[in-house]
Each structure stands twice: as C-alpha cells, then as structure tokens.
Design an enzyme around this catalytic site. Structure first.
Site, mmCIF file in Angstrom:
data_model
loop_
_atom_site.group_PDB
_atom_site.id
_atom_site.type_symbol
_atom_site.label_atom_id
_atom_site.label_comp_id
_atom_site.label_asym_id
_atom_site.label_seq_id
_atom_site.Cartn_x
_atom_site.Cartn_y
_atom_site.Cartn_z
ATOM 1 N N GLU A 45 0.834 -1.209 0.000
ATOM 2 C CA GLU A 45 0.000 0.000 0.000
ATOM 3 C C GLU A 45 0.869 1.260 0.000
ATOM 4 O O GLU A 45 0.556 2.239 -0.687
ATOM 5 C CB GLU A 45 -0.933 -0.003 1.213
ATOM 6 C CG GLU A 45 -1.940 -1.144 1.248
ATOM 7 C CD GLU A 45 -2.867 -1.147 0.048
ATOM 8 O OE1 GLU A 45 -3.164 -0.061 -0.485
ATOM 9 O OE2 GLU A 45 -3.268 -2.245 -0.389
ATOM 10 N N ASP B 230 3.756 -4.160 -5.796
ATOM 11 C CA ASP B 230 4.338 -5.437 -5.359
ATOM 12 C C ASP B 230 5.864 -5.377 -5.413
ATOM 13 O O ASP B 230 6.548 -5.851 -4.495
ATOM 14 C CB ASP B 230 3.845 -6.580 -6.256
ATOM 15 C CG ASP B 230 2.435 -7.029 -5.922
ATOM 16 O OD1 ASP B 230 1.914 -6.605 -4.867
ATOM 17 O OD2 ASP B 230 1.844 -7.793 -6.714
#
Length: 410
Positions: free
Chosen positions: A277, A358
């Site tokens: 995030e 990611d």
C-alpha cells in the site's frame, strides 16, 4: 437527430452491453474447473478447491439471473412509459425544475434499490451465509440500507440541485462550474472519507501498541514514510473477508486494517501488505488515479453540455417534454460505451500499478511474506485462481494471483 434514432441507439447499447457481459461471464465460468497452476498448488486442498468452485458457480448463476432482471426492468421502463410516469409525478408535485429533478431521481433510484433488496438479501443471507462469509445481522442489513438512502438523498440531492442551478445560471457552460465543484468535492472526500463517512457504518480504532504496530512503524521509518494514523476497522461485523486500504494524502493520509486481516495473517505478512500500500503512495498512483478521475469527469461533463439541450435525448426515453433530468438518463446510457472504454484503460493502469506496488514491497521489505499473504487472502475469500484472460482484461483492476506470484518470485 430524431428521437426514434436515439431510442434505438439506447436500446442497442443496453442489449449489446448485456450480451457482452453475459459472454464474458460465460467464458470465465468455463475456466472454473481448470487445473490450478503449479505455483498455486498450496492455496487449496481438494475439499477447499471444490468449495471455491461451488462458490464461484453459485455466484455466476445468481449474476445471470440478476442481470436479466435488471435488463428486463429498464426495457420495461422504456417500452411501457415508466420514465414518463415518474416524470408526470414529479411535475404534479412541483413546478420548480430542481424539485422535479429531485423527485424524479429519488423515485427511480430508491425505487430501483427497493426492487433489488431481495437480491441483496439473498446474496448476503443465503449465498454468503452458505459459504461461511456472512457476519451481517438482519438489523445491520436494514440500518445500512437506511443510511445509504439517507446519504443518497443528502449528498446526491445537494449535488444534483447545484448542477441544475449551474445549468439555469450559466447555460451550456454549466459543465465548467460543475467540473470545478466535482473536483473540489472529490479532493475533499479523498481527504476526509475515512473520518466522515466510514464511521457511519463501521467502528474505527487506532492500532494498539504492540509488536505489530512497532514493526509497521519501523518499516515506515525505514522507507521514509511519515505514518501517524494506523486504524483497525471492524470488518468482521459484516464479513469474514479481509482487506486493508490506504486513504488520503499529506497530513490526512492513513492506513486502515480490517480486523479480519489481523486475525488471518502473521505480523510479517501484514507489514508486507502495508508495504504494498505504501508502494502505491510512493509511486504516486493515488495522485494519478485522482487526477485521471477528475479529468475524465471533465470530459464527460463537456460531452454532456453538447447533448443536454437536445430535446431528442430526453424524448427518446419516453417522457412527454424535454428536461434536464430526463436528458441525464438518456445521456447516461448513450455515454456508457465511452465509460466502458475509459474503464478498460483505468483497469490496465491499475493492474500495472499493482505490479509496481508489489515490486516496491519486494525491494523494500520482502517478497515471501507478500506471497504467502496473497495466497491466504485468496484462499479465505474462495477467489478464482483460473480466470479467463478476456474476463481479466475487461473486469480485473488487479492482476490474477498467479501473475502476481510469478512477478514476486522473478
């Protein structure tokens, strides 16, 4: 431009979108029983995989039924004068154009929601209950619905009233003032949604002091991310499914963890999810999405300004006299193909951004805990591990799990 031609355009768009969605869903359903990719063999055991297939198939069949109902409902309104009847009711209630629009959309939106309550009830208390996800009580279900209606009336009514006032005041240039207002409102909600709206539905509390909070703060400090607000939301009030999200920016940025996430994952896995995030924030994805949303809204409003004074757009839905609110309905359907295209583009960028986030988590924290967390979250939500590529292209804002895992292991 003849109203009959516009009517047939509306009809074509509605039916074409239904057929496209039905074909995509069918292609995706045909992949439900495909073998699980080797990298995901540890997500489900045989019994769990069978359960996930049953869950997907149940939702697919239910989705087919609800989409047929929705299409039949709007076609019935078009062919049997439903919009004209609602418009006549609005005219009887008031001669004021703004009040007429509020009554018109109020009847349509709340009436449509009432008709959909049985489907929502069935989804929550039959399907989700059967597969062990539902934690919503009937009282919470009812209160949520009443709160949603209240917010629709208050916020939706205020925004619609202001847009029509802009139209009365500025004519076709109303779109400029509406765009400015929507941009400010969007920024405001992005900043304060978690403070103002979320508490109406869920309880939020600061993350308690302990090893998890310490690990999160240590990681945030390591990557130079000023994180003052870490909250836990009682998502378990409604479902066993887990989530985490990032909201706001500047001093108002905050991370919100579902209590189900904390229960389902190890601490290192939770930090890895947060690293993902934070990656979105560091890579400016939030700013990009916000700016793009505002630009696309401006484009839509400009196109609306070109059509709003064309009486055929209103008359095509069956009303007896042209009006701003009737034209909004007609334009909304006519614009939907453009909306589909922009949605495809936004999904493309969103999937790209997920890989970047990611990668950020992998490079600044670790790949393995993010891999295991994604597998656990997929398992606990019985997600589809073998989606059809065309369905992914059309609907997925995140890459399929197998693609994310392979990227993380690369």
């Amino acid at each position: 431009m003849d109203k009959t031609f516009v009517f047939y355009c509306i009809l074509f768009i509605l039916i074409a979108e239904f057929i496209l969605a039905t074909v995509m869903n069918y292609l995706n359903a045909k992949r439900f029983k495909d073998p699980i990719p080797e990298d995901l063999n540890d997500v489900y055991n045989a019994e769990e995989y069978e359960k996930s297939q049953a869950y997907k198939l149940t939702n697919y069949k239910f989705g087919v039924f609800t989409s047929i109902f929705s299409l039949a409902l709007i076609l019935a309104f078009l062919f049997f004068g439903g919009f004209a009847w609602v418009d006549n009711v609005a005219q009887i209630i008031s001669e004021n154009i703004i009040i007429q629009a509020l009554v018109f959309f109020g009847i349509i939106m709340i009436g449509s929601d009432i008709l959909n309550i049985p489907f929502s009830y069935y989804q929550t208390f039959i399907i989700e209950e059967k597969f062990g996800f539902n934690k919503t009580t009937k009282a919470t279900f009812l209160i949520d619905k009443l709160k949603q209606w209240a917010m629709t009336i208050i916020f939706g009514g205020a925004i619609l009233s202001l847009v029509i006032w802009f139209f009365q005041w500025a004519g076709t240039n109303f779109w400029v003032y509406t765009w400015a207002f929507v941009a400010i409102f969007t920024l405001f909600m992005n900043l304060f949604y978690s403070k103002l709206i979320v508490p109406l539905f869920n309880k939020q509390e600061p993350l308690e002091a302990g090893s998890l909070k310490e690990k999160i703060e240590n990681y945030a400090a390591q990557v130079g991310f000023d994180l003052q607000n870490i909250f836990v939301i009682n998502g378990s009030k409604r479902s066993t499914k887990a989530n985490a999200y990032f909201s706001g920016f500047g001093k108002e940025k905050r991370v919100t963890l579902y209590d189900t996430l904390i229960n389902d994952l190890e601490e290192e896995e939770i930090v890895a999810v947060l690293a993902h995030e934070i990656g979105h924030y560091k890579r400016k994805h939030i700013i990009f999405n916000l700016a793009t949303s505002i630009v696309l809204t401006g484009v839509m409003l400009f196109i609306l300004s070109l059509f709003i004074n064309n009486p055929e757009v209103s008359l095509a839905i069956g009303v007896e006299r042209p009006s701003f609110h009737a034209a909004l309905i007609g334009f909304g359907i006519l614009y939907s193909p453009i909306s589909e295209i922009t949605g495809l583009l936004m999904n493309h960028f969103s999937r790209k951004f997920e890989y970047q986030a990611d990668d950020y988590a992998k490079n600044t924290y670790a790949a393995l805990p993010l891999v295991t967390s994604l597998k656990k979250l997929s398992k606990n939500s019985l997600s589809n591990l073998t989606p059809h590529p065309a369905y992914v292209f059309m609907h997925y804002s995140h890459p399929p799990l197998i693609d994310r895992i392979r990227n993380l292991k690369a």
